[in-house]
Scaffold this motif. Structure first.
Motif, short mmCIF file in Angstrom:
data_model
loop_
_atom_site.label_atom_id
_atom_site.label_comp_id
_atom_site.label_asym_id
_atom_site.label_seq_id
_atom_site.Cartn_x
_atom_site.Cartn_y
_atom_site.Cartn_z
N LYS A 63 -9.21 0.66 -3.74
CA LYS A 63 -9.78 1.59 -2.78
C LYS A 63 -10.68 0.90 -1.77
O LYS A 63 -10.85 1.38 -0.64
CB LYS A 63 -10.59 2.66 -3.52
N TRP A 146 3.58 -5.07 1.96
CA TRP A 146 5.04 -5.19 1.99
C TRP A 146 5.49 -6.60 1.70
O TRP A 146 6.54 -6.80 1.06
CB TRP A 146 5.59 -4.67 3.31
N VAL A 150 8.04 -7.42 -1.41
CA VAL A 150 9.26 -8.21 -1.32
C VAL A 150 9.15 -9.48 -2.18
O VAL A 150 10.05 -9.82 -2.93
CB VAL A 150 9.54 -8.58 0.15
N GLU B 59 8.27 14.20 4.08
CA GLU B 59 7.06 13.54 3.62
C GLU B 59 6.40 14.44 2.60
O GLU B 59 6.38 15.65 2.76
CB GLU B 59 6.13 13.30 4.81
N SER B 67 -5.83 9.37 -7.35
CA SER B 67 -5.64 8.92 -5.97
C SER B 67 -4.37 9.55 -5.41
O SER B 67 -3.33 9.60 -6.05
CB SER B 67 -5.57 7.40 -5.91
N LEU B 70 0.86 9.42 -0.32
CA LEU B 70 1.80 10.02 0.62
C LEU B 70 3.06 9.19 0.56
O LEU B 70 3.01 7.97 0.64
CB LEU B 70 1.22 9.99 2.02
N ASN B 71 4.20 9.85 0.43
CA ASN B 71 5.44 9.09 0.36
C ASN B 71 6.53 9.83 1.12
O ASN B 71 6.31 10.94 1.59
CB ASN B 71 5.83 8.87 -1.09
N ARG B 72 7.68 9.19 1.25
CA ARG B 72 8.77 9.87 1.95
C ARG B 72 10.08 9.71 1.21
O ARG B 72 10.22 8.86 0.34
CB ARG B 72 8.89 9.36 3.39
N CYS B 94 12.02 -3.00 0.38
CA CYS B 94 11.52 -2.50 1.66
C CYS B 94 11.99 -1.05 1.82
O CYS B 94 12.94 -0.63 1.17
CB CYS B 94 12.07 -3.33 2.81
N TYR B 95 11.33 -0.30 2.70
CA TYR B 95 11.75 1.08 2.93
C TYR B 95 12.80 1.13 4.04
O TYR B 95 12.58 0.58 5.13
CB TYR B 95 10.53 1.93 3.32
N ASN B 97 15.26 2.94 6.95
CA ASN B 97 15.11 4.00 7.96
C ASN B 97 16.48 4.57 8.29
O ASN B 97 17.49 3.87 8.24
CB ASN B 97 14.47 3.43 9.23
N PHE C 43 3.04 4.61 3.58
CA PHE C 43 4.46 4.64 3.25
C PHE C 43 5.27 5.44 4.26
O PHE C 43 6.48 5.41 4.26
CB PHE C 43 4.66 5.27 1.87
N LEU C 44 4.57 6.20 5.11
CA LEU C 44 5.29 7.11 6.00
C LEU C 44 5.80 6.40 7.25
O LEU C 44 6.83 6.74 7.80
CB LEU C 44 4.37 8.27 6.41
N PRO C 49 8.42 -5.80 7.19
CA PRO C 49 7.63 -6.82 6.49
C PRO C 49 7.97 -8.23 6.98
O PRO C 49 9.12 -8.52 7.29
CB PRO C 49 8.06 -6.67 5.03
#
Lengths: 215, 147, 121
Positions: A63, A146, A150, B59, B67, B70-72, B94-95, B97, C43-44, C49
């Motif tokens: 945090k 990130w 990875v 989302e 805690s 927020l995620n998608r 990795c995320y 798109n 995350f949004l 990276p």
């Protein structure tokens, strides 16, 4: 001053044991490429100093980490300078280490009895790379998160035990606060100490074997 | 027991101690899995907001140990009905798109490409995109996340 | 072989001068190019990276091994890389030793350089 030094010398016996070291002859035709190793060590010391200073303000928690880095940069007097020094010393450290390796290779300074010293150097370099990787996570921002995601996921590609290796690195199945603490501990304790020990053996061997001649 | 045998045994047990210590250390370093992970359903979208065909990015918010996270995720309506895909690329996490022009999921890291069903078309990913569990109750879509 | 320089004070002063130059270089870089603060973890938002520059070659390299061969790029190549570097003194053995070692060394350096460049394109 002279008196203080003599007082210390009487207790530690520094002068006599280092007299030969200080008075020894050094080949005068060494090129300037021979300074890369010394440069790398200089940057290592500067990394240690700036790192010690950063650790006074940095908070290694999920945090607080990001906020503390923002604070170091924006609020702490000269904080942005120390952070800049640490970051740039790391880059210059790695550049001078690479150049040093190339110099040693070109001057064939890896033949016995210097073979072990070459290997110690390579091991140091590997630990230095790990230091760079673990330090990259500490700001706990997007880039850091990130890259670590990875970097640690790479371990998962190992057959059978990949997931277990990744768990060890991450301190759990995901990159989380546990990962941050692990990386922090590695970055400020385990790796610098190991590197310091390896460097000590590195320099000790140089001292014993003398500077290699370009044959 | 002679003095000699005793000494040899002492040395042997010293090494055994070191081995046991090393083993315990490894055990200590390995993260404990004491915490049970369970599936928690979170509301993401009303049923009627779904497109007839295509992909909808959602989302959502859930909490783990106080805690908020927020995620998608991607809701995909295709011939086989609704599917929910996790955005996590199966290559290195990795995320991905959604590219609406190419009708593909693209990974920004190593150029992995998935089609609308989450199957790998190109690039390094070893597996199709993960499907997330979901349920529809009285017109609301709930997504299952492990916490 | 000439041995006409003393460590103290000749060589030591050269060392101190080098340290001085190193320090100047570092301070100038640190003052001119301050590291920026990144954005908070989110995350949004889509994010691309990127590792630190000295890992770019590896980051680029692992993209070339699809599916189950990924382990080659992520684990085997780095380990082979380190071991080749580690055993350079023993590769350089025998008559053509230096040639072999030179080939290995150049190959390692080129791997690093080429893949770093590729990732920047």
């Amino acid at each position: 001053m002279e008196k203080v030094l003599d007082w210390l010398d009487y207790r530690f016996g520094l002068k006599r044991s280092h007299y030969r070291f200080l008075q020894r002859r050094v080949p005068s035709d060494l090129g300037y490429t021979y300074c890369f190793g010394g440069m790398a060590f200089t940057y290592f010391l500067m990394l240690a100093c700036s790192g010690l200073l950063l650790s006074l303000y940095y908070v290694p928690s999920e945090k607080e980490a990001f906020r503390s880095v923002v604070m170091i940069t924006d609020e702490v007097t000269l904080g942005w300078v120390i952070r800049g020094l640490h970051k740039w010393a790391a880059t210059l450290f790695i550049i001078s280490t690479i150049l040093h390796t190339i110099r040693v290779f070109v001057s064939k300074a890896y033949h016995p009895p210097r073979d072990l010293n070459w290997m110690v150097g390579v091991m140091t370099f590997v630990l230095v790379m790990f230091s760079g990787f673990t330090g990259y996570l500490l700001p706990w921002d997007q880039k850091a998160y990130w890259a670590t995601e990875v970097g640690t996921a790479m371990a998962r590609s190992v057959p059978f035990i990949g997931d277990n290796i990744m768990n060890v690195f991450r301190g759990g199945p995901e990159v989380s606060g546990a990962t941050l603490v692990r990386f922090y501990s590695l970055h400020i304790l385990y790796l610098p100490l190991s590197i310091a020990v390896l460097l000590w053996t590195h320099f000790h061997m140089v001292k014993r074997q003398g500077i290699s001649r370009n044959l | 027991m002679t003095r000699r045998v005793f000494l040899i045994n002492i040395i042997k047990s010293f090494f055994a101690l070191i081995a046991a210590g090393a083993f315990a250390t490894l055990w200590y370093i390995y993260p404990s899995t004491a915490k049970k992970r369970r599936l928690q359903y979170v509301f993401v979208l009303d049923d009627d907001e779904l497109p007839k065909r295509g992909v909808r990015k959602v989302e959502f918010k859930y909490s783990v140990d106080d805690s908020e996270i927020l995620n998608r995720a991607f809701l995909v309506v295709g011939e086989k009905g609704l599917n929910v895909f996790s955005p996590v690329c199966t290559h290195l996490g990795c995320y991905v798109n959604w590219d609406n022009n190419r009708k593909e999921f693209l990974c920004p890291c190593h150029g992995g490409r998935y089609n609308i069903y989450g199957q790998v078309i190109a690039g390094p990913p070893p597996k199709p995109l993960n499907r997330l569990p979901f349920k529809i109750e009285s017109g609301k879509i709930y997504l299952g996340v492990t916490v | 072989m000439k041995h006409d320089k003393r460590f103290y004070p000749d060589y030591l002063s050269e060392i101190l001068a080098t340290i001085f130059i190193c320090f100047e270089l570092l301070v100038i870089l640190a003052l001119l190019y301050t590291p920026s603060i990144g954005r908070q973890i989110d995350f949004l938002k889509p994010f691309q990276p990127r590792p630190e520059w000295y890992f770019l070659w590896l980051f680029e390299l692992i993209g070339y091994f699809p599916g189950n061969t990924a382990v080659i790029g992520t684990v085997i190549i780095p380990i082979v890389y380190v071991f080749l570097l580690l055993f350079i003194p023993y590769i350089d053995k025998g008559e053509k030793g230096r040639l072999k070692a030179a080939l290995v060394g150049i190959a390692l350096l080129l791997t690093f350089a080429i893949f770093t460049l590729l990732s920047l394109l």
